[in-house]
Write an enzyme that holds these catalytic residues in place. Structure first.
Site, PDB file in Angstrom:
ATOM      1  N   HIS A 190       0.860  -1.192   0.000  1.00  0.00           N
ATOM      2  CA  HIS A 190       0.000   0.000   0.000  1.00  0.00           C
ATOM      3  C   HIS A 190       0.898   1.245   0.000  1.00  0.00           C
ATOM      4  O   HIS A 190       1.909   1.268   0.684  1.00  0.00           O
ATOM      5  CB  HIS A 190      -0.874  -0.023   1.265  1.00  0.00           C
ATOM      6  CG  HIS A 190      -1.921   1.026   1.309  1.00  0.00           C
ATOM      7  ND1 HIS A 190      -1.657   2.334   1.634  1.00  0.00           N
ATOM      8  CD2 HIS A 190      -3.256   0.955   1.071  1.00  0.00           C
ATOM      9  CE1 HIS A 190      -2.776   3.022   1.594  1.00  0.00           C
ATOM     10  NE2 HIS A 190      -3.774   2.218   1.248  1.00  0.00           N
ATOM     11  N   CYS A 209      -3.760   2.416  -4.549  1.00  0.00           N
ATOM     12  CA  CYS A 209      -4.746   3.180  -3.776  1.00  0.00           C
ATOM     13  C   CYS A 209      -4.875   4.559  -4.408  1.00  0.00           C
ATOM     14  O   CYS A 209      -3.977   5.401  -4.271  1.00  0.00           O
ATOM     15  CB  CYS A 209      -4.322   3.270  -2.319  1.00  0.00           C
ATOM     16  SG  CYS A 209      -5.428   4.326  -1.353  1.00  0.00           S
ATOM     17  N   HIS A 255      -7.607  -0.058  -4.216  1.00  0.00           N
ATOM     18  CA  HIS A 255      -8.374   0.741  -3.258  1.00  0.00           C
ATOM     19  C   HIS A 255      -8.883   1.941  -4.032  1.00  0.00           C
ATOM     20  O   HIS A 255      -8.094   2.779  -4.451  1.00  0.00           O
ATOM     21  CB  HIS A 255      -7.460   1.288  -2.159  1.00  0.00           C
ATOM     22  CG  HIS A 255      -7.123   0.308  -1.092  1.00  0.00           C
ATOM     23  ND1 HIS A 255      -6.419   0.662   0.032  1.00  0.00           N
ATOM     24  CD2 HIS A 255      -7.398  -1.001  -0.964  1.00  0.00           C
ATOM     25  CE1 HIS A 255      -6.272  -0.401   0.810  1.00  0.00           C
ATOM     26  NE2 HIS A 255      -6.847  -1.422   0.235  1.00  0.00           N
ATOM     27  N   HIS A 307     -12.738   3.782   1.951  1.00  0.00           N
ATOM     28  CA  HIS A 307     -13.360   4.882   2.684  1.00  0.00           C
ATOM     29  C   HIS A 307     -14.681   5.295   2.026  1.00  0.00           C
ATOM     30  O   HIS A 307     -15.011   4.865   0.923  1.00  0.00           O
ATOM     31  CB  HIS A 307     -12.447   6.110   2.782  1.00  0.00           C
ATOM     32  CG  HIS A 307     -11.160   5.810   3.487  1.00  0.00           C
ATOM     33  ND1 HIS A 307     -10.203   6.744   3.725  1.00  0.00           N
ATOM     34  CD2 HIS A 307     -10.675   4.657   4.007  1.00  0.00           C
ATOM     35  CE1 HIS A 307      -9.183   6.196   4.361  1.00  0.00           C
ATOM     36  NE2 HIS A 307      -9.443   4.923   4.530  1.00  0.00           N
ATOM     37  N   TYR A 359     -14.911   4.216   7.375  1.00  0.00           N
ATOM     38  CA  TYR A 359     -15.510   2.936   6.986  1.00  0.00           C
ATOM     39  C   TYR A 359     -16.992   2.834   7.340  1.00  0.00           C
ATOM     40  O   TYR A 359     -17.437   1.857   7.938  1.00  0.00           O
ATOM     41  CB  TYR A 359     -14.718   1.778   7.597  1.00  0.00           C
ATOM     42  CG  TYR A 359     -13.347   1.672   6.981  1.00  0.00           C
ATOM     43  CD1 TYR A 359     -13.146   0.913   5.837  1.00  0.00           C
ATOM     44  CD2 TYR A 359     -12.270   2.368   7.511  1.00  0.00           C
ATOM     45  CE1 TYR A 359     -11.893   0.841   5.240  1.00  0.00           C
ATOM     46  CE2 TYR A 359     -11.018   2.304   6.921  1.00  0.00           C
ATOM     47  CZ  TYR A 359     -10.839   1.543   5.792  1.00  0.00           C
ATOM     48  OH  TYR A 359      -9.610   1.475   5.197  1.00  0.00           O
TER      49      TYR A 359
END
Ligand code: DNO
Length: 415
Positions: free
Chosen positions: A239, A277, A304, A361, A377
């Site tokens: 990540h 991400c 993501h 998110h 979340y």
């Protein structure tokens, strides 16, 4: 793409029942109670798998644990101090257990001390939704005056320092405490509330570690674990830094395409991959997300998807987490690049052609507000994000009107 959803385990206020109704096809989870450096035992992994496989009434959920996020890399490994070699062995043992349980994708990060960092966990948007935000001036005020870090003044342009001085002067005690709590929210042990001295002690551990040194430690880690992952048929995926620039004087080495290229080339194996991400990377104007998907795509094992809107042209800028289809990243272009990568993989006969994606998110909307789920979340905000992304994908993947269909149409026209 496989539509997945992060689940923090039985304590998560968003249940397996909820995510199934959101149209989720697979689950992202971790043994959050295990500290970095500890071994994940097969029995515990299997217990989590069983929890994911059942609705709250015990009937089958049809969901499985597809992606680990995260199998954390300990500070000892990042710093190459203390029991770091033992921790690397523990990491490999955990990979063996995950492989035995049939879980193939493992996300992690290599950010020193801080994981994600924000200055506001619930900024009110014009719509009434709330979103997480990072304000460069607030952050500078924290670093310069609340933490009062030695050398902090060298980290900020004079304009930002002046603005931070003024901002700090206007903050009351409660506002200062709130800011300090929010900034350290992503830190290990933050649940116990870290004192400012705790933060200073953690930062001191990196006093002698430059970015090049940290990168070398990272490559040592990859050299040690990737052969195991490869043998087991696992796909590790790093990540990026969030946000993708240095904070609190700490080095960061996973912020750009060039950073990823260096790490991917250092250990050239499919098992050494990327968690793309768009929210983290998208804070930087020099990160072209659709282009990164095209160029790094064969090593992207996990996506993501979220969006940010930034203000300020500098690298150290302010941003907030925008709606999934608003903000810096062109989601249609990014998903088109994902679609092309999946077609390529299918053509190559790759078993991993379907890339797991999760709506990362979401803003707090409707009944999310006041529900106190893990920041970022919420159930409905993420559901909305996933539904929007699914809509784009359905169009791109349409046999007649999607990318493939249009190509043959266009081909027919030019023939
Ligand atoms: C924040 C997440 C990160 C991420 C880790 C991966 O919401 O995206 O905390 O899980 O950095 O190791």
């Amino acid at each position: 793409m496989k539509q997945t959803w992060r689940w923090f385990g039985p304590a998560d206020l968003v249940s397996i029942d909820d995510m199934r109704q959101a149209g989720v096809e697979g689950v992202v989870s971790a043994l959050h109670h295990r500290a970095p450096g500890e071994v994940w035992a097969l029995a515990e992994i299997q217990q989590r798998q069983a929890e994911i496989a059942a609705f709250s009434d015990g009937s089958p959920s049809s969901l499985a644990w597809d992606v680990v996020e995260s199998l954390p890399v300990s500070e000892a490994i990042k710093q190459q101090k203390g029991p770091w070699r033992e921790h690397i062995e523990a990491y490999k043992t955990s990979l063996e257990a995950l492989a035995e349980a049939g879980i193939a994708v493992v996300c992690y990060n290599f950010m020193p001390i801080l994981d994600w960092t924000r200055t506001d966990l619930a900024r009110r948007m014009p719509t009434g939704a709330t979103a997480m935000a990072f304000d460069a001036i607030d952050f500078a005020a924290y670093d310069l005056f609340i933490l009062a870090r030695k050398g902090a003044a060298d980290s900020f342009e004079p304009g930002i320092q002046d603005a931070a001085t003024e901002r700090f002067a206007g903050m009351d005690k409660a506002a200062k405490q709130q800011l300090a709590r929010t900034v350290t929210f992503g830190l290990p042990g933050a649940a116990q509330t870290l004192s400012l001295d705790d933060v200073r002690d953690l930062l001191a551990l990196y006093g002698d570690i430059s970015a090049n040194q940290l990168r070398a430690h990272f490559i040592d880690f990859l050299d040690a674990v990737i052969p195991t992952a490869e043998r087991l048929g696992l796909r590790l995926c790093c990540h990026p830094d969030d946000p993708p620039f240095p904070l609190l004087g700490l080095p960061r080495v996973v912020s750009t395409e060039a950073d990823y290229r260096t790490l991917l080339d250092a250990v050239d194996s499919t098992a050494n991959g990327v968690t793309l991400c768009s929210g983290s990377l998208g804070v930087r104007a020099d990160n072209d997300l659709p282009g990164m998907m095209q160029r790094l795509g064969d090593r992207v094992h996990f996506l993501h998807l979220r969006n940010v809107s930034t203000s300020g042209k500098e690298l150290f800028c302010s941003f907030y987490e925008d709606e999934h289809l608003a903000g810096n990243t062109d989601m249609v272009a990014l998903l088109a690049a994902v679609h092309a990568e999946e077609q390529r993989r299918r053509g190559q006969g790759r078993a991993d052609w379907s890339i797991p994606l999760r709506p990362d998110h979401g803003q707090d909307i409707l009944d999310d507000q006041g529900r106190k789920t893990q920041p970022g979340y919420p159930s409905i905000g993420r559901l909305k994000g996933l539904a929007e992304l699914r809509g784009i994908w359905t169009a791109l993947d349409h046999p007649k009107w999607g990318l493939q269909g249009r190509k043959s149409d266009l081909g027919a026209e030019s023939a």
